[in-house]
Each structure stands twice: as structure tokens, then as C-alpha cells.
Scaffold this active site. Sequence first.
Site, PDB file in Angstrom:
ATOM      1  N   GLY A 132      38.716  26.095  38.551  1.00 15.46           N
ATOM      2  CA  GLY A 132      37.300  26.449  38.395  1.00 15.46           C
ATOM      3  C   GLY A 132      36.733  25.895  37.106  1.00 15.46           C
ATOM      4  O   GLY A 132      36.045  26.594  36.359  1.00 15.46           O
ATOM      5  N   TYR A 286      36.311  43.169  43.623  1.00 16.48           N
ATOM      6  CA  TYR A 286      36.513  42.311  42.444  1.00 16.48           C
ATOM      7  C   TYR A 286      37.484  42.995  41.467  1.00 16.48           C
ATOM      8  O   TYR A 286      38.430  42.365  40.981  1.00 16.48           O
ATOM      9  CB  TYR A 286      35.160  42.049  41.780  1.00 16.48           C
ATOM     10  CG  TYR A 286      35.255  41.264  40.483  1.00 16.48           C
ATOM     11  CD1 TYR A 286      35.508  39.895  40.491  1.00 16.48           C
ATOM     12  CD2 TYR A 286      35.089  41.886  39.243  1.00 16.48           C
ATOM     13  CE1 TYR A 286      35.591  39.174  39.310  1.00 16.48           C
ATOM     14  CE2 TYR A 286      35.170  41.170  38.056  1.00 16.48           C
ATOM     15  CZ  TYR A 286      35.417  39.817  38.092  1.00 16.48           C
ATOM     16  OH  TYR A 286      35.503  39.099  36.922  1.00 16.48           O
TER      17      TYR A 286
END
Length: 401
Positions: A132, A286
Site C-alpha cells: 500500500g 476494522y
Amino acid sequence: MIPKALDPRECGICCVSGAWFSFSRGLATARSLPGSSRRALDYISHTALLQAAVLYYGVSGRKSPSRSAPLGRLALLLQLYLSPGEMIGVLLLLFFLPLLLYIAAPQIRKMLSSGVCTSTVQLLGKVAVVTGANTGIGKETAKELAQRGARVYLACRDVQKGELVAREIQTVTGNQEVLVKKLDLADTKSIRAFAKGFLAEEKHLHILINNAGVMMCPYSKTADGFEMHMGVNHLGHFLLTLLLLEKLKESAPSRIVNVSSFAHHLGRIHFHNLQGEKFYSAGLAYCHSKLANILFTRELARRLKGSSVTTYSVHPGTVNSELVRHSSVMRWMWRLFSFFIKTPQQGAQTSLYCALTEGLESLSGNHFSSGSWQFKIEMAAGLVSVTAMWHGCLPRLVMRQ
Ligand SMILES: NC(=O)C1=CN([C@@H]2O[C@H](COP(=O)(O)OP(=O)(O)OC[C@H]3O[C@@H](n4cnc5c(N)ncnc54)[C@H](OP(=O)(O)O)[C@@H]3O)[C@@H](O)[C@H]2O)C=CC1
Ligand SMILES: CC1=C(/C=C/C(C)=C/C=C/C(C)=C/C=O)C(C)(C)CCC1
């Protein structure tokens, strides 16, 4: 045509609070009206508000806001939905909040933005992978590693975005060894293809930064059917790490940094609901995945003891990045408080600290948080045994070919 009983002039408004009470009574009557009530309400609310404003601004000598001013509309909304007591509370809050924030700003900023990785370690001849890395914390981490001379692989799901960033890093750092490779952590085929390509190409791997992440996405599944947060944030990195582990061992001393979050405090590993099929909350999903990052780090460190491969989990702080893209509330909060939260460059410091600082080996497996830049070592709540996590169904799911 406005019924006489609803006309604020008939109700008699003599001060701001008077306007509120008259308005409330008018509203109650208006609600019971058929058909034209909407227009009546609009008329009443605007007239009452304007009259109150005229009185208030007349007395205070301030300049009156225009009818369509956003503040006027906010006041109108507050009148519609709050009781007088609540209204006073909100007004007090609106008055004191900026004052409180102003007083606390230096402390908040210090708490949220402090900490710089002061290591002077250079990385010439070293190889690093950052997942990422096309934006946010990952991009800044990759940039700093390149700045120090490492050959850096930007592992991105969008190769085009990655190429743009690679060019930018090359230009800024003067290091041409910034390479882009496709990696979609939501697809184990892509993870295996990335690892295969990398292992064929590179003799060494010294630093692996498992940074990529998603937050608060609507319920969705990865190509292999895992809930998206757990699939990308934990399982994808779990598989990637295991596939690259031999290379890391051959290149030792080497390090693995797992970017977790302080959100792990709210995380739980529900072995009976790993896919979020029985119940699902985007926010909690999350948190669960970030707890999994920490548990993974602890168990990996235990298994790697004596290998000179060490691993750390980090909370980067609250950082102004694209992580909030799936939540409009968070996006607004981020905009509103951008003054207080870290820049991605500041957010990269904890990952860099764990990747670069000499003498950190004995702390392998620990969680580092830059909150006060003391790098607190935190226990991952001890909510589930780390070995249970490792031996549990998660890894078995991942290893499914
Ligand atoms: N920002 C913050 O306040 C905090 C961040 N963190 C953690 O920091 C890490 C970095 O986040 P941050 O920089 O803030 O967020 P960003 O959203 O800016 O960056 C996330 C990166 O992950 C990539 N990514 C997302 N899904 C995948 C996937 N399936 N495969 C490969 N890459 C993927 C994104 O790629 P693309 O651009 O293509 O979407 C992007 O490059 C995350 O792990 C996050 O949980 C932790 C605590 C706080
Ligand atoms: C209370 C408060 C804030 C909110 C912080 C939040 C809500 C952080 C969430 C972080 C997340 C979700 C991290 C992901 O891993 C701000 C905006 C810093 C401003 C100062 C006061």
C-alpha cells in the site's frame, strides 16, 4: 394563507427565548394541520427566527445575518429538533468548544504529532517491500527508505498509481531503485504471484512493511471469500509474510513491521463469525483485523526467536490519509480537525522507527505506539491466545490454495 393562530406576530415574540417558546407552540398547532402545514411551518420558522434575530441584533447592535445564511439555517434546525434545555447545552458547547480546543491545541498536537525517527541508519544494498505504498503512510515510509538508499518495492493493487509515486520518489530522493509490483491483498492468487515474482527477482529482503489497509468498507468479501477487513488487513499480510519468510531469514538481520492501530483495543476475534456473516459492523470489523495484526506479530516473534528476523506492530497515530474514504462522517472529521492530526509523513515515523532503530531486537513481538513517543509496549488486550489465533481457522483458511 397562514392561519391566524400560527402567525408568530399573533403569538407575541418579545425576546430570543420568547421566540423559541412561541415558535414551539405554533409548531404543535401546525403539525396538526392537514395539507398546508409544510408551508405554514416554513413561514412560522422563518418569521419567528427573523423576529428573534431582529430583536437580538437590534439590542446588541450587531449586523444581522442574511435569511439564507448557514448559521441561520443551523439555528432553525436546532429550534426544530431540540428542547430549550438541550438548546442551552448546545449553545454552551458551541461557545466553549472552540475555547477549549484553543487552550488544549498545543497538548493535542503534541500528543498526536510528536515523534520523529531519529535513527541515522543508511540502507545502501538493502531491499525493502512496502505494501500500500502508493499513498498515505505507506508512500511516506517508502520515500524515507529510498532516501536512505534501499531498493524499495512498492507493492500496490493499482500499478498505475504506483508508477506515478515511484517516479515522484525517484525524483525527490535521487534513488532510481524504486520499483512497482502488483499486489492485491484481497486476492490470494495475486499475493502468490507477487511473492513468486519477487523471490525470482531478488536475492534478499531486509525490511517488509505490511502497511496496506482498508477501514469501514461496506460488507464485502475478498476473491477467496474472506470478510474484506480481515482478508486484506490481516489474512493477506499473513500469507504474504509466510511466503517471504525464508527470504527474510536468509537476509537476516531483517525486520517485519505490521501496521496495526490503537483501534485494536475494540477488537475481538470471533472465531464463530470470522466472515462477519452472523453480524457485521464496518467499524468493528476494522478493529478486529487490527487486533489480528497484533496477535500475529506476537506469535510470529515467538516462532522467529533465534532467527535474527524480528517483528513489531505499530499504531501510527491519527493520520490525514485516504483511510477514511469509506466514511463520510470520518472524512468530515478529518477535514475539520486536519489541524490536529498527523501528516502521512509524521504517521510514517513509528513504522520507520521499528524498521530502522538499532538495538530493538529484544523487543520483537511488541506493539509500538507513537502517542507520546515513548514507544509504549502494550499488551494486545490478552483477549485471545496468540497461539489459538495462529492454529485457529484463520491461517488454515489462508493456506487454502
Ligand atoms: N490514517 C490513520 O489515522 C491510521 C492508519 N492506520 C493504518 O495505517 C495503514 C496505512 O493507512 P493510511 O496510509 O492511513 O491509509 P490510505 O488509505 O491512505 O492507504 C492505504 C493503502 O492500502 C492500499 N490497499 C487497500 N486495499 C488494498 C488491497 N486489497 N491490496 C493492496 N493494497 C491495498 C491502498 O491502495 P489504493 O490507493 O489502491 O486503495 C493504499 O495504498 C493501514 O494499515 C491503516 O489501518 C492505523 C491507525 C490510524
Ligand atoms: C477526538 C479527537 C479526534 C478524533 C480522533 C479519532 C476519531 C481517531 C480515529 C482514528 C482511527 C479510526 C484510526 C484508525 O486506525 C481528532 C480528529 C484527532 C481531533 C482531536 C479530538
